[in-house]
Scaffold this motif. Structure first.
Motif, PDB file in Angstrom:
ATOM      1  N   ASP A 204       5.751  32.663   6.775  1.00  0.00           N
ATOM      2  CA  ASP A 204       5.840  31.278   7.227  1.00  0.00           C
ATOM      3  C   ASP A 204       6.444  31.175   8.634  1.00  0.00           C
ATOM      4  N   PRO A 205       7.649  31.742   8.899  1.00  0.00           N
ATOM      5  CA  PRO A 205       8.149  31.701  10.278  1.00  0.00           C
ATOM      6  C   PRO A 205       7.277  32.484  11.259  1.00  0.00           C
ATOM      7  N   ALA A 206       6.589  33.507  10.772  1.00  0.00           N
ATOM      8  CA  ALA A 206       5.670  34.239  11.653  1.00  0.00           C
ATOM      9  C   ALA A 206       4.540  33.324  12.113  1.00  0.00           C
ATOM     10  N   PHE A 207       3.932  32.578  11.182  1.00  0.00           N
ATOM     11  CA  PHE A 207       2.855  31.661  11.550  1.00  0.00           C
ATOM     12  C   PHE A 207       3.347  30.606  12.536  1.00  0.00           C
ATOM     13  N   GLU A 208       4.536  30.060  12.269  1.00  0.00           N
ATOM     14  CA  GLU A 208       5.064  29.007  13.145  1.00  0.00           C
ATOM     15  C   GLU A 208       5.368  29.553  14.534  1.00  0.00           C
ATOM     16  N   ALA A 209       5.889  30.770  14.597  1.00  0.00           N
ATOM     17  CA  ALA A 209       6.184  31.374  15.897  1.00  0.00           C
ATOM     18  C   ALA A 209       4.903  31.564  16.702  1.00  0.00           C
ATOM     19  N   ILE A 210       3.845  32.031  16.043  1.00  0.00           N
ATOM     20  CA  ILE A 210       2.570  32.248  16.727  1.00  0.00           C
ATOM     21  C   ILE A 210       1.963  30.917  17.153  1.00  0.00           C
ATOM     22  N   ALA A 211       2.084  29.892  16.296  1.00  0.00           N
ATOM     23  CA  ALA A 211       1.555  28.572  16.653  1.00  0.00           C
ATOM     24  C   ALA A 211       2.249  28.006  17.880  1.00  0.00           C
TER      25      ALA A 211
ATOM     26  N   HIS B 182      -1.169  42.652  16.432  1.00  0.00           N
ATOM     27  CA  HIS B 182      -1.748  42.777  15.093  1.00  0.00           C
ATOM     28  C   HIS B 182      -0.759  42.147  14.132  1.00  0.00           C
ATOM     29  N   LEU B 183      -1.256  41.370  13.189  1.00  0.00           N
ATOM     30  CA  LEU B 183      -0.411  40.710  12.200  1.00  0.00           C
ATOM     31  C   LEU B 183      -0.736  41.271  10.823  1.00  0.00           C
ATOM     32  N   VAL B 184       0.276  41.843  10.170  1.00  0.00           N
ATOM     33  CA  VAL B 184       0.117  42.388   8.828  1.00  0.00           C
ATOM     34  C   VAL B 184       0.906  41.501   7.867  1.00  0.00           C
ATOM     35  N   LEU B 185       0.231  40.956   6.882  1.00  0.00           N
ATOM     36  CA  LEU B 185       0.835  40.027   5.928  1.00  0.00           C
ATOM     37  C   LEU B 185       0.854  40.679   4.555  1.00  0.00           C
ATOM     38  N   VAL B 186       2.043  40.921   4.042  1.00  0.00           N
ATOM     39  CA  VAL B 186       2.209  41.550   2.735  1.00  0.00           C
ATOM     40  C   VAL B 186       2.495  40.451   1.720  1.00  0.00           C
ATOM     41  N   GLU B 187       1.476  40.097   0.932  1.00  0.00           N
ATOM     42  CA  GLU B 187       1.565  39.019  -0.059  1.00  0.00           C
ATOM     43  C   GLU B 187       2.260  37.786   0.520  1.00  0.00           C
ATOM     44  N   PRO B 188       1.674  37.177   1.549  1.00  0.00           N
ATOM     45  CA  PRO B 188       2.318  36.020   2.183  1.00  0.00           C
ATOM     46  C   PRO B 188       2.441  34.849   1.221  1.00  0.00           C
ATOM     47  N   SER B 189       3.563  34.140   1.309  1.00  0.00           N
ATOM     48  CA  SER B 189       3.783  32.984   0.437  1.00  0.00           C
ATOM     49  C   SER B 189       3.359  31.688   1.103  1.00  0.00           C
ATOM     50  N   ALA B 190       2.686  31.783   2.252  1.00  0.00           N
ATOM     51  CA  ALA B 190       2.164  30.608   2.938  1.00  0.00           C
ATOM     52  C   ALA B 190       0.954  31.035   3.763  1.00  0.00           C
ATOM     53  N   GLU B 191       0.189  30.042   4.195  1.00  0.00           N
ATOM     54  CA  GLU B 191      -0.904  30.251   5.124  1.00  0.00           C
ATOM     55  C   GLU B 191      -0.636  29.403   6.360  1.00  0.00           C
ATOM     56  N   PRO B 192      -1.246  29.747   7.492  1.00  0.00           N
ATOM     57  CA  PRO B 192      -1.011  28.944   8.697  1.00  0.00           C
ATOM     58  C   PRO B 192      -1.626  27.561   8.561  1.00  0.00           C
ATOM     59  N   ALA B 193      -1.002  26.585   9.212  1.00  0.00           N
ATOM     60  CA  ALA B 193      -1.562  25.236   9.185  1.00  0.00           C
ATOM     61  C   ALA B 193      -2.953  25.218   9.801  1.00  0.00           C
ATOM     62  N   ASP B 194      -3.180  26.059  10.799  1.00  0.00           N
ATOM     63  CA  ASP B 194      -4.479  26.136  11.460  1.00  0.00           C
ATOM     64  C   ASP B 194      -4.841  27.601  11.653  1.00  0.00           C
ATOM     65  N   PRO B 195      -5.758  28.150  10.855  1.00  0.00           N
ATOM     66  CA  PRO B 195      -6.125  29.569  11.005  1.00  0.00           C
ATOM     67  C   PRO B 195      -6.612  29.921  12.407  1.00  0.00           C
ATOM     68  N   ALA B 196      -7.076  28.927  13.171  1.00  0.00           N
ATOM     69  CA  ALA B 196      -7.566  29.213  14.522  1.00  0.00           C
ATOM     70  C   ALA B 196      -6.465  29.756  15.426  1.00  0.00           C
ATOM     71  N   THR B 197      -5.190  29.504  15.090  1.00  0.00           N
ATOM     72  CA  THR B 197      -4.092  30.043  15.902  1.00  0.00           C
ATOM     73  C   THR B 197      -4.033  31.561  15.829  1.00  0.00           C
ATOM     74  N   LEU B 198      -4.724  32.163  14.836  1.00  0.00           N
ATOM     75  CA  LEU B 198      -4.725  33.614  14.676  1.00  0.00           C
ATOM     76  C   LEU B 198      -6.035  34.239  15.131  1.00  0.00           C
ATOM     77  N   ALA B 199      -6.900  33.444  15.759  1.00  0.00           N
ATOM     78  CA  ALA B 199      -8.240  33.932  16.084  1.00  0.00           C
ATOM     79  C   ALA B 199      -8.227  35.088  17.076  1.00  0.00           C
ATOM     80  N   ASP B 200      -7.180  35.195  17.886  1.00  0.00           N
ATOM     81  CA  ASP B 200      -7.144  36.215  18.932  1.00  0.00           C
ATOM     82  C   ASP B 200      -6.459  37.508  18.510  1.00  0.00           C
ATOM     83  N   MET B 201      -6.061  37.619  17.249  1.00  0.00           N
ATOM     84  CA  MET B 201      -5.371  38.836  16.828  1.00  0.00           C
ATOM     85  C   MET B 201      -5.934  39.328  15.493  1.00  0.00           C
TER      86      MET B 201
END
Length: 301
Positions: A199-206, A213-232
């Protein structure tokens, strides 16, 4: 597993100064022989992350790896397994990766300030960990009877519980700011985030932080906008026994949707298959080295 270090140390990232004007001085006995006057008023450094870093010799020509723990845990989750095997920190160093291990805001060596955040801190019990981390059914807790093919070392449950730390449920923005400060300092490292740490990782990237590269080990949240991760590139790691209750069935469905949304947004999404029996803590399970190998296989070089 011997590892030669070129450098190691620690630093803090993010945070602010907080002024307290309430309270009155009082005398407190700080040791058997010393009494001091304590004034609760003053200026305090708060809401920073503590980061310990390790640079191996030789160092691989690759971005550093940042390890971000989940809820109710600290950076110790990466150091060793509860039954004493080398953790992902050591395995990464043995493969030449520079590693930075975060204790996020109000956790571990980042410290905390009483009364600063809304709500009360919560601490996970052994029973809660047994069920929530999918180690075994609730009725199996007393006898430590796990799920079939379970890879978590059940005899080390008490050792795991000794690494739990109180957490506040109201510090998401502060944690995101601290994670952003770490990522900004390192200029696009590989970030491995576990569970609530996503969750804080997504917010920091947003908010503009960059990861190679972002590695998510059983994340307990998803980003509000997946497009914020389109470049990685994104690697998603998920375990077994996800059909045990509504919580994990819901999370499994959310992960599948998340991976599809990433690909639709133009991101490279890896979801490697793991051996059966992995828990919510694959970094502690038997075969944790093969899980890390699966992650590293998705990284360039």
């Amino acid at each position: 597993m011997p590892v030669t270090l070129r450098d190691f140390g620690s630093y803090t990232a993010g945070g602010r100064l907080h002024r307290v004007n309430e309270g009155e001085p009082r005398d407190i006995q700080v040791t058997r022989d010393v009494t001091l006057t304590f004034d609760p008023r003053g200026t305090f450094a708060v809401e920073h992350a503590y980061v310990q870093y390790f640079v191996p010799e030789p160092r691989r020509d690759a971005p550093p790896v940042v390890l971000l723990h989940g809820g109710g845990m600290t950076g110790t989750v990466w150091e060793a397994t509860p039954d004493g095997r080398p953790g992902w920190l050591h395995l990464l160093l043995a493969q030449g990766y520079e590693v930075h291990v975060i204790d996020n805001v109000e956790r571990g060596r980042a410290g905390f300030m009483p009364g600063l955040w809304p709500g009360e801190p919560v601490l996970r019990s052994l029973e809660d960990a047994w069920s929530l981390f999918r180690i075994g059914p609730p009725e199996g807790f007393e006898t430590r009877a796990p799920y079939p093919n379970q890879r978590f070392p059940t005899e080390a449950l008490e050792a795991l519980a000794k690494t739990f730390a109180p957490r506040w449920l109201s510090t998401g923005p502060q944690q995101a700011a601290a994670v952003k400060a770490v990522l900004d300092r390192l200029d696009a490292p590989t970030l491995i985030a576990h569970s609530q740490g996503a969750d804080p990782a997504f917010e920091a990237i947003a908010k503009g932080a960059r990861a190679s590269h972002l590695v998510l080990v059983e994340p307990s949240a998803e980003p509000a906008d997946p497009a914020t991760l389109a470049d990685m590139p994104v690697t998603l790691i998920t375990g077994d026994h996800l059909d045990i209750n509504d919580l994990w069935r819901t999370r499994a469905a959310a992960w599948a949707t998340f991976a599809a949304d990433l690909r639709a947004a133009g991101a490279t999404a890896h979801h490697p298959a793991l051996a059966p029996g992995h828990s919510h803590l694959p970094m502690h399970d038997l075969g944790h080295d093969t899980v890390l190998d699966a992650i590293l296989a998705t990284l360039p070089g």
